[in-house]
Enzyme design. Structure first.
Site, PDB file in Angstrom:
ATOM      1  CE1 TYR A   1      -3.765  -2.352   0.478  1.00 42.85           C
ATOM      2  CE2 TYR A   1      -2.739  -3.051   2.535  1.00 42.85           C
ATOM      3  CZ  TYR A   1      -3.709  -3.221   1.557  1.00 42.85           C
ATOM      4  OH  TYR A   1      -4.611  -4.252   1.668  1.00 42.85           O
TER       5      TYR A   1
ATOM      6  CG  PHE B   1      -4.168  -8.749   0.517  1.00 44.98           C
ATOM      7  CD1 PHE B   1      -4.953  -8.019  -0.368  1.00 44.98           C
ATOM      8  CD2 PHE B   1      -3.498  -9.868   0.039  1.00 44.98           C
ATOM      9  CE1 PHE B   1      -5.076  -8.393  -1.698  1.00 44.98           C
ATOM     10  CE2 PHE B   1      -3.612 -10.250  -1.292  1.00 44.98           C
ATOM     11  CZ  PHE B   1      -4.406  -9.515  -2.163  1.00 44.98           C
TER      12      PHE B   1
END
Length: 224
Positions: free
Chosen positions: A66, A77
């Site tokens: 991210y 994730f």
């Protein structure tokens, strides 16, 4: 970058001596010195630190970390406990609810999975802030392929959950007939309805582990 000190070191040590890794190291070092890069440098290898090779039961592949502030911490994730749950992980939780009846938690911190033997591996381990895929093509893919190959060589049943086209391509690297390879569309909002929802990968994974004498994964993430 934090050193790898557990049983991953032996199968990966040859990579550190290769030209591509020296170039990768220089690139990543320069990026951290001149830009904002995620995750924090000490978290880059968290997937390996939290899930030693001999404990791997399941592999889940992501793409790159991210790229928003405070999200990435080295597990695909997963986000830190006080960070909003990203859409793809929301869809993973929804499938867990539908498949196994798991309660949807209030956080996206997946360390519990990693400590049970779920290798949460991104194929690229760093990213420049707010620039998705900005560290793609600099050598991380070769390094993480070596990780995948090391898992494939393990002489015991392991489950690979390959979601989305890039992850699915890694199936061609896997040759050990003891392993179970499950593929599905990516859980992102753009593709989850094309077959991720309803894939039942989590129950199929646990059924396989139990059949081969392994403890199943407790997929329930608790509220914080």
């Amino acid at each position: 970058m934090a050193a790898i000190a557990n049983d991953w070191l032996k199968p990966l040590s040859a990579e550190f001596k290769k030209d591509y890794y020296r170039e990768l190291y220089r690139f990543v070092d320069r990026e951290y010195k001149t830009c904002t890069v995620y995750p924090n440098a000490e978290d880059i290898f968290n997937a390996l630190h939290l899930t030693p090779l001999h404990e791997v039961k399941v592999v889940i592949l992501g793409q790159d970390p991210y790229h928003g502030p405070g999200q990435a911490h080295g597990l695909c994730f997963s986000v830190k406990p006080d960070v909003e749950i990203p859409p793809s992980l929301q869809n993973i939780y929804q499938e867990l609810h539908d498949d196994l009846g798991c309660k949807i938690p209030n956080n996206g911190y997946l360390v519990k999975w990693a400590r049970q033997g779920v290798l949460l591996l991104n194929t690229v381990l760093t990213v420049r802030a707010h620039q998705a895929n900005s560290h793609r093509g600099h050598g991380w893919e070769e390094f993480t392929d070596a990780i995948i190959e090391a898992v494939d060589r393990e002489d015991r049943p392991i489950v690979f959950l390959l979601w989305g086209t890039p992850a699915g391509r890694k199936a061609s690297m896997l040759h050990n007939p003891k392993h179970l390879i499950l593929t599905a569309p990516h859980p992102s909002p753009l593709s989850a309805y094309r077959g991720f929802f309803g894939c039942r990968h989590f129950s199929r994974c646990n059924d396989f582990l139990v059949k081969h004498g392994e403890t199943p994964i407790d997929w329930q993430i608790e509220d914080i």
